[in-house]
Motif scaffolding. Structure first.
Motif, PDB file in Angstrom:
ATOM      1  N   UNK A  86      60.039  36.729  58.901  1.00 37.57           N
ATOM      2  CA  UNK A  86      59.766  38.135  58.560  1.00 37.57           C
ATOM      3  C   UNK A  86      58.634  38.226  57.531  1.00 37.57           C
ATOM      4  N   UNK A  87      58.650  37.305  56.565  1.00 32.99           N
ATOM      5  CA  UNK A  87      57.609  37.308  55.525  1.00 32.99           C
ATOM      6  C   UNK A  87      56.296  36.710  56.033  1.00 32.99           C
ATOM      7  N   UNK A  88      56.278  36.272  57.309  1.00 34.79           N
ATOM      8  CA  UNK A  88      55.059  35.682  57.856  1.00 34.79           C
ATOM      9  C   UNK A  88      54.725  34.366  57.198  1.00 34.79           C
ATOM     10  N   UNK A  89      55.769  33.558  56.942  1.00 32.20           N
ATOM     11  CA  UNK A  89      55.623  32.196  56.396  1.00 32.20           C
ATOM     12  C   UNK A  89      55.112  32.179  54.952  1.00 32.20           C
ATOM     13  N   UNK A  90      54.976  33.366  54.346  1.00 33.27           N
ATOM     14  CA  UNK A  90      54.560  33.378  52.942  1.00 33.27           C
ATOM     15  C   UNK A  90      55.790  33.186  52.050  1.00 33.27           C
ATOM     16  N   UNK A  91      55.585  32.646  50.850  1.00 31.96           N
ATOM     17  CA  UNK A  91      56.711  32.408  49.940  1.00 31.96           C
ATOM     18  C   UNK A  91      57.309  33.738  49.493  1.00 31.96           C
ATOM     19  N   UNK A  92      56.427  34.710  49.217  1.00 28.05           N
ATOM     20  CA  UNK A  92      56.923  36.052  48.911  1.00 28.05           C
ATOM     21  C   UNK A  92      55.872  37.079  49.270  1.00 28.05           C
ATOM     22  N   UNK A  93      56.333  38.304  49.424  1.00 27.40           N
ATOM     23  CA  UNK A  93      55.414  39.382  49.778  1.00 27.40           C
ATOM     24  C   UNK A  93      55.531  40.473  48.717  1.00 27.40           C
ATOM     25  N   UNK A  94      54.398  40.985  48.274  1.00 27.42           N
ATOM     26  CA  UNK A  94      54.421  42.081  47.307  1.00 27.42           C
ATOM     27  C   UNK A  94      53.844  43.329  47.957  1.00 27.42           C
ATOM     28  N   UNK A  95      54.283  44.471  47.453  1.00 27.71           N
ATOM     29  CA  UNK A  95      53.706  45.732  47.906  1.00 27.71           C
ATOM     30  C   UNK A  95      53.152  46.436  46.685  1.00 27.71           C
ATOM     31  N   UNK A  96      52.109  47.171  46.889  1.00 27.86           N
ATOM     32  CA  UNK A  96      51.537  47.923  45.777  1.00 27.86           C
ATOM     33  C   UNK A  96      52.598  48.907  45.276  1.00 27.86           C
ATOM     34  N   UNK A  97      52.841  48.956  43.950  1.00 31.91           N
ATOM     35  CA  UNK A  97      53.901  49.816  43.411  1.00 31.91           C
ATOM     36  C   UNK A  97      53.846  51.243  43.942  1.00 31.91           C
ATOM     37  N   UNK A  98      52.642  51.782  44.132  1.00 31.33           N
ATOM     38  CA  UNK A  98      52.572  53.187  44.549  1.00 31.33           C
ATOM     39  C   UNK A  98      53.111  53.414  45.966  1.00 31.33           C
ATOM     40  N   UNK A  99      53.192  52.333  46.762  1.00 31.04           N
ATOM     41  CA  UNK A  99      53.726  52.465  48.115  1.00 31.04           C
ATOM     42  C   UNK A  99      55.258  52.466  48.140  1.00 31.04           C
ATOM     43  N   UNK A 100      55.879  51.908  47.092  1.00 30.10           N
ATOM     44  CA  UNK A 100      57.339  51.776  47.106  1.00 30.10           C
ATOM     45  C   UNK A 100      58.013  53.101  46.791  1.00 30.10           C
ATOM     46  N   UNK A 101      59.325  53.126  47.021  1.00 35.92           N
ATOM     47  CA  UNK A 101      60.081  54.358  46.760  1.00 35.92           C
ATOM     48  C   UNK A 101      60.008  54.716  45.274  1.00 35.92           C
ATOM     49  N   UNK A 102      60.003  53.672  44.420  1.00 38.52           N
ATOM     50  CA  UNK A 102      59.922  53.933  42.976  1.00 38.52           C
ATOM     51  C   UNK A 102      58.576  54.590  42.646  1.00 38.52           C
ATOM     52  N   UNK A 103      57.510  54.035  43.222  1.00 29.53           N
ATOM     53  CA  UNK A 103      56.174  54.587  42.988  1.00 29.53           C
ATOM     54  C   UNK A 103      56.066  56.016  43.477  1.00 29.53           C
ATOM     55  N   UNK A 104      56.651  56.281  44.655  1.00 28.83           N
ATOM     56  CA  UNK A 104      56.568  57.637  45.211  1.00 28.83           C
ATOM     57  C   UNK A 104      57.377  58.637  44.389  1.00 28.83           C
ATOM     58  N   UNK A 105      58.550  58.180  43.912  1.00 30.23           N
ATOM     59  CA  UNK A 105      59.369  59.055  43.066  1.00 30.23           C
ATOM     60  C   UNK A 105      58.650  59.318  41.741  1.00 30.23           C
ATOM     61  N   UNK A 106      58.037  58.243  41.208  1.00 35.92           N
ATOM     62  CA  UNK A 106      57.305  58.381  39.941  1.00 35.92           C
ATOM     63  C   UNK A 106      56.191  59.416  40.110  1.00 35.92           C
ATOM     64  N   UNK A 107      55.529  59.343  41.220  1.00 40.21           N
ATOM     65  CA  UNK A 107      54.447  60.268  41.534  1.00 40.21           C
ATOM     66  C   UNK A 107      54.977  61.703  41.627  1.00 40.21           C
ATOM     67  N   UNK A 108      56.121  61.833  42.282  1.00 43.22           N
ATOM     68  CA  UNK A 108      56.752  63.137  42.501  1.00 43.22           C
ATOM     69  C   UNK A 108      57.134  63.798  41.182  1.00 43.22           C
ATOM     70  N   UNK A 109      57.718  62.984  40.259  1.00 39.01           N
ATOM     71  CA  UNK A 109      58.195  63.554  38.993  1.00 39.01           C
ATOM     72  C   UNK A 109      57.198  63.385  37.850  1.00 39.01           C
ATOM     73  N   UNK A 110      55.985  62.911  38.179  1.00 41.82           N
ATOM     74  CA  UNK A 110      54.987  62.708  37.140  1.00 41.82           C
ATOM     75  C   UNK A 110      55.394  61.675  36.112  1.00 41.82           C
TER      76      UNK A 110
END
Lengths: 264, 311
Positions: free
Chosen positions: B108-132
């Motif tokens: 699933x990770x495409x043979x990488x040890x770990x995968x990161x996502x840009x914070x703004x793409x995550x649910x936390x980032x989107x909520x942060x954006x929503x509530x300023x």
């Protein structure tokens, strides 16, 4: 209504522990029959009941109940037609669930279970009424966990559960053996009442000869995986303990001893 | 040290609530179905990996979390099928799936040890954006706690409803007394499949939320999961007791998860080596599990019954 023909059951086939537990049993019951089953240890009584209930696959032969072929049906599907009460009072009920929940589960035996609430007020009232007839004071303790009840009370509830959802056949495997004599008597009286009220066909294994004579309209004696002796009607009414003992000694070839059959 | 503990509190509560989702899943199998399911050690990471990979690929995080739930449910179904159809013992079925998931998670990770996502793409980032708010520091924990409280309330309400229905009642009967369940016409195989799907779905959901919080996911994020889940369940049971209403016991599991994290934070604060934490976890579970036995032995004349006393 129940037709068993040439039923064979072999345990551990092909191993050193192979046991030919049923060797061609033929049995025919009419609707409303109450049959008592006696026999020594290892005679095949429980094996017969368990193969009707579908606990394990049979080697050959067939089991047909009211025109429905049960021989290869999985056990949980047979439960629609066949209900049971076990010897151990702990086995027939779910101890961590309330009386009401246990009864509601039984009332849905053989029916499609849905995402509706497990019971409803109409059903609760019916359960209360049925329990009240038992005269055990359980009708006011519907929410109590079954695990807190005595063995006799649990067996009475299992019996009531077995009568719900109109089964065709009731299998009783020494269901009073673990109870004290007084409670056993009460549970047997309940058994007779439930069988009569619901017009159930009953197969009841017992170790107690006088019970075997007293209850039911038919009696079968099993030995070494076969039905060794059976009687019904007038003949059954006239049965005596000495006669049965003699019959038993002749077929088994040994005297009654130990706890094989209690005279009660 | 005290100040250190206070500073560790928001992060600890976030962790406690995110892992409480898993603990509720473990409660379903361990307490309700009486099935010691080790699959969660893999399915939590599966949830984390699926959610982070999808999020990194710009899929909406809510959709990513939902897909993660079903991926975990599928893993649970496989364990259930191994156990019910192939008759492999429960523990071994779980171990087999868990082990296989380790490879699958890598794929699933495409043979990488770990995968990161840009914070703004995550649910936390989107909520942060929503509530300023910010998606780091205290704000990040506040958002996570809020998200988890809503999720947990929904899950507890669902479980309370579900286990009161005819289906749920059949699953409880299967866990309590399988012979009785079969005699009452319950398809116990199906009951196990549903319960394991639900439990591993929750484990994956937990992993998905954790990966959203970390902005990354890796195959090792779930190691020791079952121990954490069990610890939360047994601590929760000690806190609220066995007799309470079903929803009280579910809330107890959440409290158990929080208390577990608190003990954990305390252990770190008093200078215990993080490498020893798994040893500590096991000791916590052993203590929590043996308290009822000790109570029974020394403080009461009641004999322990022959019957299982779960759920």
């Amino acid at each position: 209504m129940l037709e068993i023909s040439n039923l064979h059951v072999i345990f551990n086939k092909g191993t050193v522990n192979e046991k030919h537990a049923l060797k061609g049993v033929d049995l025919k019951l009419e609707e409303g029959d109450f049959v008592t089953v006696i026999g020594g240890n290892g005679a095949g009584k429980s094996t017969l009941l368990n193969s009707i209930a579908g606990t394990f696959p049979v080697e050959s032969g067939s089991i047909v109940l009211d025109g429905v072929e049960l021989t290869k049906m999985p056990d949980y599907k047979r439960a629609k037609y066949v209900s049971r009460v076990f010897q151990d009072p702990l086995i027939g009920t779910a101890g961590n669930m309330s009386i009401e929940e246990n009864l509601a589960l039984a009332a849905r035996r053989g029916k499609r279970r849905t995402l509706r609430w497990y019971t409803n007020n109409e059903e609760r009232a019916k359960f209360k009424e049925l329990l009240a007839e038992f005269d055990l004071g359980l009708e006011d303790r519907m929410m109590q966990k079954v695990g807190t009840l005595s063995g006799g009370q649990r067996q009475a509830i299992t019996l009531l559960m077995a009568s719900l959802a109109s089964p065709k056949l009731l299998l009783l495997d020494e269901h009073t053996a673990a109870l004290d004599p007084k409670t056993a008597k009460k549970v047997l009286a309940l058994t007779e009442k439930i069988a009569k009220d619901n017009n159930l066909t009953v197969l009841m294994i017992t170790h107690n000869m006088s019970d075997a004579i007293k209850y039911g309209n038919k009696l079968i004696m099993m030995n070494e995986g076969k039905i060794a002796f059976s009687c019904e009607g007038e003949e059954k009414v006239d049965l005596t303990i000495p006669f049965l003992m003699e019959k038993f000694e002749k077929t088994v070839g040994e005297a009654l001893g130990g706890d094989k059959l209690l005279l009660g | 040290m005290f100040q250190g503990l206070i500073n560790a509190l928001p992060g600890g509560i976030s962790q406690g609530l995110m892992w409480a989702i898993l603990a509720l899943g473990v409660y379903v199998t361990y307490k309700i179905l009486d099935f010691a399911d080790l699959t969660v050690d893999g399915s939590l990471a599966t949830g984390g990996c699926v959610a982070i990979v999808l999020t990194a690929a710009k899929v909406h995080p809510i959709l990513a979390i939902i897909v993660a739930f079903f991926a975990g449910a599928l893993a649970g179904i496989i364990t259930a099928l191994l156990n019910t159809k192939l008759k492999i013992p429960a523990i071994l079925s779980g171990i087999l799936t868990m082990s296989a998931l380790f490879s699958i998670n890598k794929i699933i990770l495409g043979k990488r040890a770990n995968v990161s996502a840009s914070p703004k793409l995550t649910i936390i980032g989107r909520l942060a954006n929503l509530f300023g708010m910010s998606s780091s520091g205290l704000d990040r924990n506040i958002l996570t706690i809020g998200l988890c409280v809503i999720l947990l309330a929904g899950i507890i309400a669902f479980l309370y409803w579900f286990f009161g229905t005819e289906w749920g009642s059949s699953i409880r009967a299967t866990g309590n007394n399988q012979t009785m369940a079969t005699a009452q016409g319950i398809n116990t195989d199906r009951a196990k499949i549903i319960a394991l799907a639900m439990s591993n779905g929750l484990a994956a959901l937990s992993g998905a939320v954790i990966s959203q919080y970390q902005f990354s996911g890796d195959v090792n994020m779930a190691s020791g999961t079952i121990v954490i889940g069990l610890a939360s369940v047994v601590i929760g049971q000690l806190v609220v007791g066995e007799r309470g209403s079903f929803w009280v016991r579910l809330v107890g599991v959440v409290l158990g998860s929080l208390i577990y994290r608190l003990i954990f934070a305390l252990a770190v604060q008093i200078g215990l080596d993080p490498d020893n934490l798994k040893l500590i976890s096991s000791i916590i579970i052993v203590i929590a599990l043996c308290i009822p036995t000790i109570k029974q032995k020394f403080f009461s004349n009641h004999k322990v019954g022959g019957e299982k006393n779960n759920a």
